[in-house]
Design an enzyme around this catalytic site. Structure first.
Site, PDB file in Angstrom:
ATOM      1  N   ARG A 267     104.676 -40.648 -53.277  1.00  0.00           N
ATOM      2  CA  ARG A 267     103.560 -39.848 -53.762  1.00  0.00           C
ATOM      3  C   ARG A 267     103.959 -38.850 -54.843  1.00  0.00           C
ATOM      4  O   ARG A 267     103.337 -38.789 -55.882  1.00  0.00           O
ATOM      5  CB  ARG A 267     102.893 -39.109 -52.592  1.00  0.00           C
ATOM      6  CG  ARG A 267     101.487 -38.646 -52.905  1.00  0.00           C
ATOM      7  CD  ARG A 267     100.865 -37.933 -51.712  1.00  0.00           C
ATOM      8  NE  ARG A 267     100.294 -38.848 -50.738  1.00  0.00           N
ATOM      9  CZ  ARG A 267      99.533 -38.446 -49.725  1.00  0.00           C
ATOM     10  NH1 ARG A 267      99.288 -37.156 -49.555  1.00  0.00           N
ATOM     11  NH2 ARG A 267      99.042 -39.324 -48.863  1.00  0.00           N
TER      12      ARG A 267
ATOM     13  N   HIS B 171      96.011 -48.755 -53.884  1.00  0.00           N
ATOM     14  CA  HIS B 171      96.228 -47.344 -53.546  1.00  0.00           C
ATOM     15  C   HIS B 171      95.093 -46.845 -52.654  1.00  0.00           C
ATOM     16  O   HIS B 171      94.105 -46.284 -53.138  1.00  0.00           O
ATOM     17  CB  HIS B 171      96.293 -46.523 -54.850  1.00  0.00           C
ATOM     18  CG  HIS B 171      96.891 -45.153 -54.683  1.00  0.00           C
ATOM     19  ND1 HIS B 171      98.244 -44.950 -54.454  1.00  0.00           N
ATOM     20  CD2 HIS B 171      96.341 -43.919 -54.724  1.00  0.00           C
ATOM     21  CE1 HIS B 171      98.476 -43.666 -54.375  1.00  0.00           C
ATOM     22  NE2 HIS B 171      97.340 -43.013 -54.521  1.00  0.00           N
TER      23      HIS B 171
ATOM     24  N   TYR C 224      80.972 -41.773 -66.237  1.00  0.00           N
ATOM     25  CA  TYR C 224      80.561 -41.508 -67.608  1.00  0.00           C
ATOM     26  C   TYR C 224      81.634 -41.847 -68.640  1.00  0.00           C
ATOM     27  O   TYR C 224      81.327 -41.998 -69.818  1.00  0.00           O
ATOM     28  CB  TYR C 224      80.178 -40.033 -67.776  1.00  0.00           C
ATOM     29  CG  TYR C 224      79.033 -39.594 -66.901  1.00  0.00           C
ATOM     30  CD1 TYR C 224      77.783 -40.197 -67.003  1.00  0.00           C
ATOM     31  CD2 TYR C 224      79.197 -38.567 -65.975  1.00  0.00           C
ATOM     32  CE1 TYR C 224      76.738 -39.799 -66.198  1.00  0.00           C
ATOM     33  CE2 TYR C 224      78.153 -38.151 -65.160  1.00  0.00           C
ATOM     34  CZ  TYR C 224      76.922 -38.775 -65.277  1.00  0.00           C
ATOM     35  OH  TYR C 224      75.876 -38.379 -64.480  1.00  0.00           O
TER      36      TYR C 224
END
Length: 743
Positions: free
Chosen positions: A33, A79, A124
């Site tokens: 991580r 993931h 967006y």
């Protein structure tokens, strides 16, 4: 009812279970991580984003797709974590002010330098891979890296990407794991590539040699790296340290200060807010206005408007560097996962050496993968050529044999692969021209095979190939350094006195210890009105931004800010309200000037010394011991400031004796009793003293009479320090005051 004995339970100590669980969690956070890998410089989530985008066909030349599409593929296939965290990791790789060489080409609102987290929602925005990302992906399908199953075992994902340059240094990265963290600064591509090539050619090159190529980090926002070269080298030697970044500024034709580059991860809006806060608190009286003129062409352009052209821009910026984010420290911690799969803080040479080991193995696997393909293809071509040489017999076997594959293998000593290739031939490929093409392809592949085998068999040739590829990548994607290496002095915040307007003032002290301040140096202190029973004692001329020192009858000195004194329009305030002298102490004099200006302190016992005004400064209300007063002696009013032309000290005693000694005979001390200046015996004591140039005239007053002691006449009174001096003329032996004739 179920019998509990049917269940098997594992029992272990809570301490052992907690320790094992915490260790497993910490290793997961460290390895999967938070920390980048030395090979490709990526954390797992970044690697999965880049790989997913390549699988979606989002190359630099393709049309971008919605970021939500990429995030969906990443969390659905590789993931299994939150989409928000995944998208934020993607945004960071697309921000040109965060990544030195962005991996993602973002379209839409991907945040600003002032507010990096102001990016639009992923539904967006659109994205595709940048051109630089090809350095991580172009060799992926060529057997260069190891693969592992994804979280549900349905797909395979690369464990690392075959980076052609040390991305771990080029883009750097930050991360917080369990018990450790990483802070790798970004670097310039051309410099790092040059260092790698040199290390390939000179494997024993030391750190100092590598630092000639990599002189320091290169941040995407530019600015100046002001840490000394030896500190930067120490950071690279240990892998730990702190680097100082400072904004870049210039003065325009209007006398305004224009800031054109900010330290890494510093917001221009935040800087303006900090400066405006100081202006509101009246801590920056020399600044009248702030403007943010940043635009598309000038990403950073902050304008500071001084009050006038007389403002020292260098001094003002030094203050802002010390008190705002215009100067910032960047913590460096080269902590990363090495080729052995373990986290470690590495120095610069270890990082480059380990990456070159990774790159060498990647290129070797790529060449071996290609060699295996060439050998397999040559094997097939050999079988096809056999078929063309015996075309009629091959056709007959295929036409009449029940098992043509076996028959071909037995008749022409072919392998199964070769037989399958012959059986897969189309009739149109049986023409003679096709045979010539196969022979040409075989000859070309033979040359390639020999070249690959020669490269794999020679360390020198392999190193030459790797160095050439690094130089080619640097030529294509390299750019000039943005962060300039400039050694600067330490920034100093302005003192409160520096921030105040410098105005001429006269400080007046009365016998009863009342103090006040009048503007200008033309004020006559004795003509001011005083309380009933009070009168003028002492005055000092200076500036409003200077420190005032007060001396009391016990020899202690006190300090006050001159600009905070009450106005001389009234009768002032008692000093005891601001200071805490001893109960029996009275104030005897005041002093003002710069810290280096000199004054003479002494007692009527004939002792004294020269001291600098800065030595008398005290932050305590109770002051500090400055002058040691012998028992029964009285503190004399301080003399000064002593000008460069002052050469003599004249002392007069109660008996009417006068002695003139050179000021250079007095010791310069921070505190103490001083040296014997004039010898006094019995009840005799010093009643007056003054410092004056050797060519000045000394005027003595006795009632209405006065005596001018010219420079030549003073020869009679000049003597060795600590001598008793000579008597003044009759009528002037009861002297209570002395002053020079210089106004």
């Amino acid at each position: 009812m179920t019998d509990q004995s049917e269940y098997e339970a594992e029992r272990q100590a809570l301490k052992a279970f907690a320790e094992k669980a915490y260790l497993n969690y910490s290793m997961y956070v460290i390895l999967d991580r938070a920390l980048p890998h030395v090979g490709d410089g990526l954390k797992p989530v970044q690697r999965r984003i880049i790989y997913s985008m390549s699988e979606l066909g989002l190359s630099a030349a393709s049309k971008p797709k919605k970021a939500a599409r990429t995030v969906g593929d990443v969390i659905g296939k590789f993931h299994p974590h939150g989409d928000a965290a995944c998208y934020e990791a993607m945004v960071i790789m697309a921000q040109p002010f965060t990544y030195r060489y962005p991996l993602v080409d973002g379209h839409g609102n991907w945040g600003t330098a002032d507010d990096p987290k102001s990016f639009a929602a992923m539904r967006y925005t659109e994205s595709r891979l940048s051109g630089y990302a090809s350095l991580l992906l172009s060799e992926l399908g060529q057997g260069t890296v190891d693969w592992a199953p994804n979280f549900d075992g349905t797909l395979d994902e690369p464990m690392t990407l075959p980076a052609q340059l040390p991305n771990v240094l080029l883009n750097g990265g930050t991360g917080i794991a369990v018990g450790m963290a990483t802070d790798v600064p970004p670097h310039n591509l051309r410099e790092v590539a040059a260092a790698c090539v040199h290390l390939i050619r000179e494997p024993k090159a030391d750190l100092d040699t590598l630092c000639q190529y990599i002189q320091g980090p290169d941040f995407p926002t530019g600015a100046e790296l002001i840490s000394p070269p030896e500190e930067i080298r120490e950071v690279y030697r240990t892998g730990n340290g702190n680097l100082r970044l400072r904004a870049v500024w210039e003065s325009n034709e209007h006398g305004e200060i224009v800031i054109t580059a900010l330290p890494y991860q510093v917001s221009g809006a935040r800087v303006l807010e900090q400066i405006a806060g100081q202006m509101a608190a009246r801590k920056l009286p020399m600044v009248t206005d702030l403007r943010d003129e940043s635009d598309h062409e000038n990403p950073t352009r902050l304008v500071i408007v001084p009050r006038s052209r007389r403002v020292d821009a260098e001094q003002l910026m030094a203050h802002l560097f010390a008190t705002t984010a215009l100067e910032k420290g960047f913590r460096t911690n080269l902590n990363m996962i090495g080729l052995d799969g373990r986290p470690q803080v590495k120095n610069l040479r270890d990082v480059l050496t380990e990456w070159l080991t990774y790159r060498t193995e990647t290129v070797r696997r790529r060449l071996q993968y290609r060699l295996d393909q060439v050998i397999d293809r040559l094997h097939v071509l050999e079988g096809l050529l056999v078929a063309y040489l015996n075309i009629d017999e091959v056709i007959a076997i295929i036409r009449y044999e029940d098992d043509p594959k076996k028959a071909l293998m037995d008749r022409f000593n072919l392998t199964g692969v070769q037989a399958d290739a012959i059986l897969d031939l189309r009739l149109r490929h049986l023409m003679r021209l096709e045979e010539q093409k196969i022979q040409g392809e075989r000859d070309e592949l033979e040359r390639e095979r020999k070249k690959l085998e020669a490269t794999l068999g020679s360390k020198a040739k392999l190193n030459k190939l790797i160095a050439g590829e690094i130089e080619a990548a640097a030529e294509k994607y390299g750019d000039d350094r943005r962060t300039q290496l400039v050694e600067r002095g330490e920034a100093r915040a302005l003192d409160e006195s520096d921030l105040l307007p410098s105005e001429a003032i006269t400080v007046v002290l009365s016998h009863q210890g009342w103090i006040r301040s009048a503007k200008g140096h033309e004020t006559d202190p004795e003509s001011l009105s005083y309380k009933s029973g009070d009168e003028f004692l002492a005055a000092a001329r200076g500036k409003s931004n200077q420190l005032l020192s007060v001396l009391d009858s016990t020899g202690r000195s006190y300090s006050l800010a001159a600009h905070k004194l009450p106005s001389a329009r009234g009768q002032g305030e008692p000093l005891t309200g601001r200071l805490s002298p001893a109960d029996s102490a009275t104030f005897v004099g005041v002093m003002m000037g710069d810290a280096e200006q000199r004054f003479v302190l002494g007692s009527n016992a004939g002792f004294g010394f020269v001291t600098r005004l800065g030595e008398l400064a005290s932050r305590n209300r109770a002051g500090k011991a400055a002058l040691s007063v012998p028992k029964g002696a009285v503190v004399l009013p301080p003399l000064g400031p002593i000008d460069a032309g002052d050469q003599e000290l004249c002392l007069i005693t109660a008996e009417g004796r006068m002695l003139c000694v050179g000021l250079d005979e007095l010791p310069e001390l921070a505190k103490g009793k001083g040296n014997k200046l004039i010898g006094v015996k019995g009840d005799d004591a010093v009643t007056a003293w003054c410092a004056l140039p050797a060519d000045a005239t000394l005027v003595l007053y006795s009632g209405k009479r006065h005596l001018n002691v010219k420079p030549g006449d003073r020869d009679n009174y000049r003597g060795a320090r600590a001598s008793r001096g000579r008597f003044l003329p009759r009528g002037f032996r009861q002297v209570h005051a002395a002053e020079s004739g210089i106004p």
